[in-house]
Motif scaffolding. Structure first.
Motif, short mmCIF file in Angstrom:
data_model
loop_
_atom_site.label_atom_id
_atom_site.label_comp_id
_atom_site.label_asym_id
_atom_site.label_seq_id
_atom_site.Cartn_x
_atom_site.Cartn_y
_atom_site.Cartn_z
N ILE A 72 0.83 -1.20 0.00
CA ILE A 72 0.00 0.00 0.00
C ILE A 72 0.87 1.25 0.00
N ASN A 73 1.98 1.20 0.72
CA ASN A 73 2.87 2.36 0.80
C ASN A 73 3.42 2.73 -0.57
N TYR A 74 3.63 1.73 -1.43
CA TYR A 74 4.10 2.03 -2.78
C TYR A 74 3.06 2.80 -3.59
N PRO A 100 -2.78 30.88 -11.79
CA PRO A 100 -4.20 30.79 -11.39
C PRO A 100 -4.53 29.52 -10.62
N MET A 101 -3.77 28.46 -10.83
CA MET A 101 -4.01 27.20 -10.12
C MET A 101 -3.32 27.22 -8.78
N PRO A 102 -4.02 26.91 -7.68
CA PRO A 102 -3.36 26.85 -6.37
C PRO A 102 -2.30 25.77 -6.34
N HIS A 103 -1.22 26.03 -5.61
CA HIS A 103 -0.10 25.11 -5.64
C HIS A 103 -0.47 23.73 -5.10
N TRP A 104 -1.37 23.65 -4.11
CA TRP A 104 -1.72 22.34 -3.57
C TRP A 104 -2.34 21.44 -4.63
N LEU A 105 -3.10 22.03 -5.55
CA LEU A 105 -3.69 21.24 -6.62
C LEU A 105 -2.63 20.82 -7.63
N PHE A 106 -1.69 21.72 -7.90
CA PHE A 106 -0.56 21.39 -8.77
C PHE A 106 0.25 20.24 -8.17
N ALA A 107 0.51 20.31 -6.86
CA ALA A 107 1.28 19.26 -6.19
C ALA A 107 0.53 17.93 -6.22
N LEU A 108 -0.79 17.97 -6.07
CA LEU A 108 -1.58 16.74 -6.12
C LEU A 108 -1.52 16.12 -7.51
N ALA A 109 -1.57 16.96 -8.55
CA ALA A 109 -1.46 16.47 -9.92
C ALA A 109 -0.09 15.84 -10.16
N GLN A 110 0.95 16.45 -9.57
CA GLN A 110 2.29 15.88 -9.68
C GLN A 110 2.34 14.50 -9.02
N LYS A 111 1.70 14.37 -7.88
CA LYS A 111 1.72 13.09 -7.19
C LYS A 111 1.00 12.03 -8.01
N LEU A 112 -0.10 12.39 -8.64
CA LEU A 112 -0.83 11.43 -9.48
C LEU A 112 0.06 10.93 -10.61
N GLY A 113 0.82 11.82 -11.22
CA GLY A 113 1.72 11.41 -12.29
C GLY A 113 2.87 10.57 -11.77
N HIS A 114 3.43 10.97 -10.64
CA HIS A 114 4.55 10.25 -10.05
C HIS A 114 4.15 8.83 -9.65
N ARG A 115 2.99 8.70 -9.02
CA ARG A 115 2.55 7.37 -8.57
C ARG A 115 2.04 6.50 -9.72
N SER A 116 1.62 7.14 -10.83
CA SER A 116 1.25 6.35 -12.01
C SER A 116 2.47 5.61 -12.55
N LEU A 117 3.60 6.30 -12.57
CA LEU A 117 4.84 5.65 -12.98
C LEU A 117 5.28 4.64 -11.93
N GLY A 118 5.14 5.01 -10.64
CA GLY A 118 5.51 4.11 -9.57
C GLY A 118 4.68 2.84 -9.55
N PHE A 119 3.44 2.93 -10.02
CA PHE A 119 2.58 1.75 -10.07
C PHE A 119 3.21 0.65 -10.92
N ILE A 121 6.57 0.60 -12.12
CA ILE A 121 7.98 0.30 -11.83
C ILE A 121 8.16 -0.29 -10.43
N GLU A 122 7.35 0.16 -9.47
CA GLU A 122 7.52 -0.28 -8.08
C GLU A 122 6.44 -1.26 -7.64
N PHE A 123 5.17 -0.83 -7.75
CA PHE A 123 4.08 -1.61 -7.17
C PHE A 123 3.93 -2.99 -7.78
N VAL A 124 3.83 -3.06 -9.10
CA VAL A 124 3.59 -4.35 -9.76
C VAL A 124 4.70 -5.36 -9.47
N PRO A 125 5.99 -5.02 -9.66
CA PRO A 125 7.03 -6.00 -9.35
C PRO A 125 7.05 -6.41 -7.88
N ILE A 126 6.90 -5.44 -6.95
CA ILE A 126 6.91 -5.77 -5.53
C ILE A 126 5.71 -6.63 -5.16
#
Length: 269
Positions: A72-74, A100-119, A121-126
């Motif tokens: 789950i942590n991955y 115009p976009m608040p930074h917290w929403l920008f950061a959340l979008a970044q996390k969605l992209g980062h964890r999509s790749l992590g899914f 490279i990290e999650f499936v093999p582990i």
């Protein structure tokens, strides 16, 4: 709303492509995850020597807890706190304050992209390593509730970490505070040991804190049963409680964010 969703998708995809160039950094998790689990295996095998159960856990259940929590942590991993404090410390946050976009929403979008790749490279093999090499039972008792709980954990972890990052607007050097708080967060979330192993008075405190919803609650939802501080809660009711806690955390994050923006603009920006 459509423009916001489109912006989130674009930011997430850009983050995905950016981190894909450094995917070898994520691949290190293929070693770290199994090694951490092996350490837990040897520790708990020694602890359980001469006894069948401990605080209601058998050795097999204990190893399943740590295997599920690690997987789950991955999915929910987050570094919004570090990223935000780095932007504030270097002065680069000003570029986001003018958007115009608040930074917290920008950061959340970044996390969605980062964890999509992590899914991938990290999650499936582990997941496959834990399932077929270590024999951890990784099929949730109630798949629908488990997916919802993990999604809420994803949001809760982001919001807690983002609130920690916001302390940089008040503290000159927030790195020490960040590290101490994140360590306490991981302990209170049940990452190192199930929360039922804490003294009863500590469990009662942890029950009312948001941190259990990051690791302990989604792991127990995955397993199919929950107990803490003498409370045994059914899975649907537990997920409903998690929804309420996530909503309250969102309100707190937004209030803290607006306070930070007032302070940021109040010093001349």
């Amino acid at each position: 709303m459509i423009r916001v969703i489109g912006s989130i998708q674009a930011i997430g995809f850009a983050t995905y492509k950016e981190w894909a160039a450094y995917r070898s950094h994520m691949a290190v998790s293929l070693l770290v995850g199994p090694v951490y689990f092996l350490v837990q295996f040897f520790i708990w095998r020694a602890v359980f020597e001469g006894t069948d159960t401990l605080n209601g856990f058998t050795l097999e259940q204990m190893l399943s807890y740590f295997g599920i929590a690690a997987v789950i942590n991955y999915l929910t991993f987050d570094f919004a706190d570090w990223n935000l404090q780095m932007l504030v410390r270097t002065g680069k946050f000003i570029t986001f304050a003018l958007r115009p976009m608040p930074h917290w929403l920008f950061a959340l979008a970044q996390k969605l992209g980062h964890r999509s790749l992590g899914f991938m490279i990290e999650f499936v093999p582990i997941f496959l390593i834990f399932l077929f090499v270590f024999g951890v039972k990784l099929w949730p008792a109630a798949p629908m509730w488990a997916v919802i709980s993990i999604a809420l954990s994803f949001l809760m972890n982001f919001m807690v970490n983002y609130c920690v990052g916001l302390t940089a607007f008040w503290l000159v050097r927030a790195e020490g505070v960040r590290r101490v708080f994140l360590l306490l967060k991981d302990i209170s979330a049940g990452l190192f040991v199930p929360l039922t192993f804490f003294p009863e008075w500590t469990q009662k405190v942890l029950f009312f804190l948001p941190f259990q919803f990051i690791t302990y609650v989604p792991t127990r939802v995955f397993i199919g049963e929950y107990e803490l501080a003498g409370y045994s809660i059914g899975i649907p009711a537990l997920v409903a409680l998690q929804v309420g806690a996530t909503a309250l955390m969102a309100v707190l994050m937004l209030l803290l964010y607006h306070a930070a923006m007032r302070r940021f603009t109040g010093v001349g920006v």
